[in-house]
Design a protein around this motif. Structure first.
Motif, short mmCIF file in Angstrom:
data_model
loop_
_atom_site.label_atom_id
_atom_site.label_comp_id
_atom_site.label_asym_id
_atom_site.label_seq_id
_atom_site.Cartn_x
_atom_site.Cartn_y
_atom_site.Cartn_z
N ASN A 1 -13.27 16.21 2.63
CA ASN A 1 -13.45 14.79 2.95
C ASN A 1 -14.51 14.70 4.06
O ASN A 1 -15.19 15.69 4.36
N SER A 2 -14.64 13.54 4.69
CA SER A 2 -15.71 13.35 5.69
C SER A 2 -15.67 14.39 6.80
O SER A 2 -16.66 15.09 7.06
N GLU A 3 -14.53 14.48 7.47
CA GLU A 3 -14.45 15.41 8.61
C GLU A 3 -14.60 16.85 8.13
O GLU A 3 -15.20 17.68 8.81
N VAL B 1 -9.72 8.38 -10.45
CA VAL B 1 -8.59 7.56 -9.98
C VAL B 1 -7.55 8.52 -9.43
O VAL B 1 -7.02 9.36 -10.16
N MET B 2 -7.27 8.41 -8.14
CA MET B 2 -6.39 9.40 -7.53
C MET B 2 -4.92 9.17 -7.81
O MET B 2 -4.17 10.10 -8.00
N ASN B 3 -4.50 7.89 -7.79
CA ASN B 3 -3.11 7.60 -8.13
C ASN B 3 -3.10 7.04 -9.54
O ASN B 3 -2.96 5.85 -9.76
N SER C 1 -13.27 -0.40 -0.74
CA SER C 1 -14.21 0.40 0.02
C SER C 1 -13.95 0.27 1.52
O SER C 1 -14.78 -0.20 2.29
N TYR C 2 -12.74 0.68 1.90
CA TYR C 2 -12.32 0.64 3.31
C TYR C 2 -12.50 -0.75 3.91
O TYR C 2 -12.87 -0.91 5.07
N GLY C 3 -12.30 -1.76 3.08
CA GLY C 3 -12.38 -3.14 3.58
C GLY C 3 -13.77 -3.73 3.54
O GLY C 3 -13.96 -4.90 3.83
N PRO D 1 -9.96 3.95 13.09
CA PRO D 1 -10.87 3.03 12.39
C PRO D 1 -10.43 2.71 10.95
O PRO D 1 -10.59 1.59 10.49
N TYR D 2 -9.85 3.69 10.26
CA TYR D 2 -9.40 3.45 8.88
C TYR D 2 -8.49 2.23 8.81
O TYR D 2 -8.61 1.39 7.92
N GLU D 3 -7.54 2.15 9.75
CA GLU D 3 -6.57 1.06 9.68
C GLU D 3 -7.22 -0.26 10.11
O GLU D 3 -6.92 -1.32 9.55
N ILE E 1 -18.62 16.97 -2.35
CA ILE E 1 -17.81 16.55 -1.20
C ILE E 1 -17.40 15.09 -1.43
O ILE E 1 -18.04 14.38 -2.20
N ARG E 2 -16.35 14.66 -0.76
CA ARG E 2 -15.83 13.31 -0.95
C ARG E 2 -15.91 12.55 0.37
O ARG E 2 -15.12 12.80 1.29
N LEU E 3 -16.87 11.65 0.46
CA LEU E 3 -17.10 10.95 1.72
C LEU E 3 -16.38 9.61 1.75
O LEU E 3 -16.38 8.87 0.78
N GLY E 4 -15.80 9.30 2.89
CA GLY E 4 -15.15 8.00 3.08
C GLY E 4 -15.62 7.37 4.38
O GLY E 4 -16.70 6.78 4.46
N ILE E 5 -14.87 7.61 5.42
CA ILE E 5 -15.08 6.92 6.68
C ILE E 5 -16.48 7.14 7.28
O ILE E 5 -17.04 6.25 7.90
N VAL E 6 -17.06 8.32 7.06
CA VAL E 6 -18.38 8.57 7.66
C VAL E 6 -19.47 7.70 7.07
O VAL E 6 -20.52 7.54 7.67
N VAL F 1 -14.35 4.76 -2.52
CA VAL F 1 -14.47 3.32 -2.31
C VAL F 1 -13.12 2.64 -2.56
O VAL F 1 -13.05 1.49 -2.98
N LYS F 2 -12.08 3.40 -2.28
CA LYS F 2 -10.72 2.85 -2.45
C LYS F 2 -10.47 1.76 -1.40
O LYS F 2 -11.21 1.67 -0.42
N ALA F 3 -9.40 0.99 -1.63
CA ALA F 3 -9.01 -0.09 -0.72
C ALA F 3 -10.21 -0.97 -0.39
O ALA F 3 -10.58 -1.16 0.77
#
Ligand SMILES: *Cc1c(COP(=O)(O)O)cnc(C)c1O
Length: 750
Positions: free
Chosen positions: A587-589, A464-466, A422-424, A732-734, A602-607, A418-420
């Motif tokens: 990740n998602s893909e 926290v990744m960074n 949560s993708y906006g 889509p991420y951007e 697993i670490r889901l983001g964009i999906v 849910v970074k950024a």
């Protein structure tokens, strides 16, 4: 009154102020330092002085502040002084002054009267529901020489108050809308209260009393009163209860010279104000009745009746906001609400939010005492028709998570990235939803994102990744789990943990298996594990790595190499640690195409939002983001006319264009100018004409019969996220993370 510090001044008083926060320009203002229950006017004198006010009315018991050039009038009570000023002002005018009182319906009646009278007469009227001792004074001060009639609301809550209002208003016509038990507790009997109310009209030429009020002939005679017959208007939204009020309206109109025919025709367009209630469209197909003005049994009963009529067969929910002072009403309110058989009831305290996402296709009645300031909460449920909004479909997100649950081993945990924001899409809301859905873990990029999640009640573990070393203490204090990727960073965390006296603090080791972003190189594994094993302050909760080419379905070699490297690392760590840990790579893909490498998590983001580059999977997922707006203006242009900055589009024939309030500041990039980008209106493609502006675009709607406020789809059914991303030559991420924060996020759950 006596004046202190009188200086010769050319200035004239032009207006009255009493709230220093609301002063725009102090020049010409006369400031009344009122005693309030929770504000001491005197402390605001300095504030007002700063804003340029030089004339003050203050309590004589207060020491006169020494402020150069200021004039102070000392009085026994600044409110009484203000009322005297209001009465003096009122006495300058000879036109009729209509005083409106009653337990309910004052504001509605005032607004209706304004509607019926204003085509012929110039009306001044109380702003909003200004009907208190202060409100009435302020209303009277609005009177001016260019008006023909004044409509003044008057409300009381204690014996004795009405006489004071009468002295100030000195009405020529009285209107008495309803008599209920709204404030009865302060009166000995209903008769006493009625008597008190009628005080307002003792000098009026005529008093109109609603036919629903049980008033004796003697009482009527004492105020030159008449009771006009109820009047029935053929309006579907106006039912029974309004007939006495309409009778009053008709009588008042006649009194002021409006003909029957004029009255009839104006009734047809009567504004739909249900008492103080405001009705509007909400998100999720809800209809919202907003009555957050006050909370008493009478008003609630009225509102519940209104809700019942409005809902017909739709679901009904009631939201009650209780302040500390009204908590004691809860039980009796509950009993009353039960009589109406509503589908859901929520009692909320001042700092609680209305659960809008739980309500759909429902007529929602929101009531609260004014002290609780519910307006903001109510407006979150409002459908924002005229604005550009990003709509997040939580139901789609649920569906997408479930897709992975079905296709993974039951023991595999799900971490949601849910970074950024949560993708906006808004991390706080989306993470809260995902936590309810039983997601095991969260991931953020930076410490402050994790802190924000803790603040809204996310209790699940958060990586926290960074994990910057400057934020080590913040991370630890908020029980966030840092990803450790270098020896220097490891040292810094261990030092911070020693200082804080922490042992066994969970960390994740990040390995670089080929992407060459953050992470320990596989060759560093011996030194790393030796260090880690020697430090009781830390405990390896997990090890992980990240795939660089997971969406490459044509050539999977690179990913397979990364998986093999990770597999070896994992085996090595197992030999070195005496306890279990989590391994996670996909990740998602990755989760879609390499399920054999799912390990423990697993670490889901964009999906989560339904986006994948794989056309085989895409139909299985649901799109989570809609970006929509509404037309601000439509206009016709002719051959030779140009559109926008730089005049880069020139019409060759007559055409219609629509202006849409979205621009490059919102993430609708300037590269979409001149036909590179489009939106959909009425399901039809409308391309951008001329250049994209910061806050607006102009699009071609020729022949589409588009009107102002029509819905505009920027991303949705017709132009998908993938289409839109392609038109901006990105992914889509951007697009998602580029959706500006100034746009409202609306959450729906279909
Ligand atoms: C962002 C991120 C993810 C999620 O990526 P998606 O491609 O959106 O699934 C997973 N792992 C790490 C380390 C990330 O930074």
């Amino acid at each position: 009154m006596k004046a202190t510090n009188v200086v010769s001044s050319e200035a004239m008083v032009s207006h009255v102020v009493y709230d220093s926060r609301k002063i725009l320009s102090g020049t010409g203002a006369l400031f009344f330092a009122l005693h309030g229950t929770n504000r001491s006017g005197e402390t605001f004198v300095f504030d007002a002085y700063e804003k340029g006010v030089r004339w003050f009315v203050i309590d004589e018991k207060v020491a006169v502040p020494t402020l150069p050039d200021a004039v102070f009038l000392q009085v026994i009570d600044p409110l009484i002084a203000l009322q005297k000023l209001a009465n003096h002002h009122r006495s300058q005018f000879n036109y009729p002054v209509v005083a409106i009182t009653g337990s309910v319906g004052k504001t509605t009646f005032k607004e209706w009267a304004n509607h019926v009278l204003s085509p012929d007469l110039r009306v001044v009227r109380s702003p909003k529901s200004f009907n208190s001792q202060l409100g009435v004074a302020l209303s009277l001060l609005e009177m001016h020489a260019e008006a023909d009639v004044a409509l003044i609301e008057a409300g009381i809550s204690e014996p004795g108050e009405m006489a004071r209002l009468e002295k100030m208003i000195h009405p020529t016509i009285g209107v008495f809308t309803a008599f209920g038990n709204a404030h009865r507790s302060n009166f000995e009997s209903p008769e006493q209260q009625l008597e008190e109310k009628l005080q307002l009209f003792r000098h009026s030429v005529i008093t109109l009393v609603a036919s629903s009020i049980d008033v004796s002939n003697q009482q009527l005679a004492s105020v030159a009163g008449i009771q006009p017959k109820p009047y029935n208007a053929d309006q579907p939204w106006l039912t029974k209860g309004y007939e006495p009020m309409l009778g009053l309206l008709k009588a008042l109109s006649a009194e002021l010279g409006i003909t029957d025919a004029q009255f009839e025709s104006r009734l047809k367009t009567l504004p739909q104000l249900a008492l103080r209630m405001e009705t509007f469209a909400g998100i999720n197909g809800n209809t919202i009745i907003n009555d957050t003005y006050n909370l008493d049994m009478d008003a609630l009963k009225e509102a519940l009746h209104y809700q019942q009529r409005l809902a017909v067969h739709r679901k009904r929910a009631v939201v009650i906001g209780l302040s500390d002072n009204t908590q004691n009403l809860k039980e009796s309110l509950q009993t009353l609400i039960e009589e109406f058989n509503v589908d859901a009831v929520y009692f909320l305290k001042a700092d609680e939010s209305i659960p809008w996402y739980e309500l759909r296709d429902t007529v929602v009645l929101v009531k609260g005492s004014r002290a609780i300031q519910f307006e903001k909460e109510v407006s979150k449920g409002r459908e924002l028709k005229h604005r550009t909004v990003v709509e997040i479909d939580l139901g789609a997100i649920r569906h997408n998570v479930q897709y992975f649950r079905k296709n993974l081993l039951p023991t595999t945990k799900i971490l949601c990235m849910v970074k950024a924001s949560s993708y906006g899409s808004g991390a706080e809301r989306v993470a809260s939803f995902l936590q309810q859905e039983g997601v095991d873990y969260f991931g953020v990029a930076f410490a402050d994102e994790g802190v924000a999640l803790r603040e809204v009640g996310i209790t699940q573990p958060i990586i926290v990744m960074n994990a910057d070393i400057e934020h080590a203490n913040t991370i630890i204090e908020n029980r966030l789990e840092p990803a450790i990727y270098s020896f220097q960073q490891l040292d810094a965390f261990v030092t911070a943990l020693i200082h804080l006296g922490e042992n066994n603090y969970p960390i994740h080791l990040k390995f670089d298996t080929g992407m060459h972003r953050l992470g320990f190189a596989p060759e560093e594994k011996e030194r790393l594990l030796a260090t880690v094993s020697a430090q009781p302050e830390i405990r390896v909760k997990g090890i992980y790595s990240h795939l660089a080419d997971a969406d490459n379905r044509a050539n999977t070699q690179f990913t397979e190499r990364q998986i093999a490297t990770f597999e070896q690392l994992k085996a090595y760590v197992e030999t070195q640690l005496q306890y279990p840990f989590l391994a996670h790579l996909l990740n998602s893909e990755g989760a879609l195409h390499f399920p054999e490498a799912q390990y423990d998590m697993i670490r889901l983001g964009i999906v989560l939002y339904g986006y994948t580059s794989d056309p085989k999977v895409e139909p299985e997922l649901l799109p989570g983001i809609t970006w929509k707006s509404a037309v601000s203006q439509v206009k016709s242009i002719h051959a030779g006319d140009v559109v926008g900055y730089g005049c880069s589009f020139e019409a060759t024939s007559e055409m219609q264009i629509a202006v849409v309030p979205v621009g490059y500041a919102d993430g609708f990039r300037r590269s979409l100018s001149n036909g590179k980008g489009c939106v959909y209106i009425h399901g039809k493609r409308c391309e951008v004409l001329g250049r994209v502006c910061m806050d607006m675009i102009m699009v071609n709607v020729t022949g589409l019969d588009v009107a102002e406020n029509d819905d505009v789809e920027i991303i949705g059914k017709h132009q998908t996220m993938l289409d839109f991303a392609a038109s901006m030559e990105t992914i889509p991420y951007e697009v998602m993370t580029g959706l500006s924060q100034r746009m409202h996020r609306v959450y729906v759950e279909d």
